[in-house]
Scaffold this motif. Structure first.
Motif, PDB file in Angstrom:
ATOM      1  N   ALA A 195       0.874  -1.175   0.000  1.00 21.78           N
ATOM      2  CA  ALA A 195       0.000   0.000   0.000  1.00 21.78           C
ATOM      3  C   ALA A 195       0.910   1.223   0.000  1.00 21.78           C
ATOM      4  N   VAL A 196       0.651   2.186  -0.895  1.00 23.74           N
ATOM      5  CA  VAL A 196       1.614   3.252  -1.158  1.00 23.74           C
ATOM      6  C   VAL A 196       0.945   4.624  -1.125  1.00 23.74           C
ATOM      7  N   TYR A 197       1.623   5.576  -0.457  1.00 23.50           N
ATOM      8  CA  TYR A 197       1.340   7.000  -0.648  1.00 23.50           C
ATOM      9  C   TYR A 197       2.502   7.556  -1.464  1.00 23.50           C
ATOM     10  N   GLN A 198       2.197   8.112  -2.615  1.00 24.76           N
ATOM     11  CA  GLN A 198       3.232   8.582  -3.525  1.00 24.76           C
ATOM     12  C   GLN A 198       3.159  10.102  -3.687  1.00 24.76           C
ATOM     13  N   PHE A 199       4.322  10.733  -3.611  1.00 27.29           N
ATOM     14  CA  PHE A 199       4.437  12.175  -3.826  1.00 27.29           C
ATOM     15  C   PHE A 199       5.348  12.355  -5.034  1.00 27.29           C
ATOM     16  N   TYR A 200       4.756  12.833  -6.137  1.00 23.25           N
ATOM     17  CA  TYR A 200       5.493  12.887  -7.393  1.00 23.25           C
ATOM     18  C   TYR A 200       5.609  14.321  -7.891  1.00 23.25           C
TER      19      TYR A 200
END
Length: 236
Positions: A195-200
């Motif tokens: 499970a991922v929180y991504q900041f791009y």
């Protein structure tokens, strides 16, 4: 750049000294937000540290593809967008929103390849949590029609991805850079669900310095906050 090279050198030395602790893995991640999404693939070389080898530090190449639809990009350079352009302090400095102009990129698509680092910790037998971030690399992508807005004035133009990516902290960063917080659950011996929180960070630039005040600028950034799911496969 000096700090990036130092980090990479340390890991190269660690490869020689800790071959018996090497743990190669491959991660696939799909993340999405409002009218935008990413797909990423990374191969990690991870070293297990500590007496119980619960802590791991890894390096590897990451490929990320980003796609969006009519996304707003804002003035990118820290010298304009933030109250301070000093490394690290820039993260805590004020956001000078009165200096921000908007570039609405109609069909953004960016393909980036970066060297990345990861730190993770094993929690019990099945759970693992960690953080990773891109360091340096390059991007290619689609040139798109765009609408520039400044003080209510609009102008049609074209924009393309910034080609060089470099982590410098906060709004000093350049180009397109991926970072993730994740929690991982081991399904089987080699397979894990993430499970991922991504900041791009993704950047586009116009052909000319279309923004004129408070200084000429051609770089605009979208900071994408995305939620994702992924798979991890251990190669040994």
């Amino acid at each position: 750049m000096k700090h990036v090279l130092t980090i990479l050198l340390v890991f190269m030395i660690g490869t020689v000294q800790a071959q018996n602790r090497l743990r190669p893995t491959v991660d696939l991640t799909l993340a999405a937000g409002s009218s935008q999404a990413t797909f990423s693939l990374v191969g990690w070389h991870q070293w297990q540290l500590g007496r119980k080898q619960r802590l791991s530090i890894g390096v590897g190449p990451r490929i990320t593809s980003y796609v969006g639809n009519k996304k707003d990009f804002w003035t990118a350079p820290a010298s304009i967008a933030r109250g301070s352009s000093t490394p690290f302090l820039v993260v805590l400095s004020s956001q000078e929103t009165q200096n921000w102009d908007t570039l609405n990129v109609q069909r953004p698509f960016v393909f980036s390849m970066n060297a990345a680092v990861q730190v993770a910790h094993q929690i019990g037998k099945r759970f693992r949590a960690g953080f990773n971030i891109d360091l340096v690399g390059f991007s290619v992508g689609r040139t798109s029609a765009a609408v520039f807005t400044s003080d209510g004035r609009q102008e049609t133009t074209e924009a393309k991805p910034v080609p060089f990516n470099l982590l410098l902290t906060g709004d000093l960063d350049q180009g397109s850079l991926n970072s993730e917080f994740f929690v991982q659950y081991r399904l089987k011996e080699k397979w894990s669900l993430r499970a991922v929180y991504q900041f791009y960070f993704v950047e586009y630039k116009t052909n000319t310095s279309i923004q004129q005040l408070p200084e000429p600028n051609d770089r605009f950034r979208n900071k994408a906050n995305l939620l994702g799911i992924g798979l991890s496969y251990s190669l040994n």
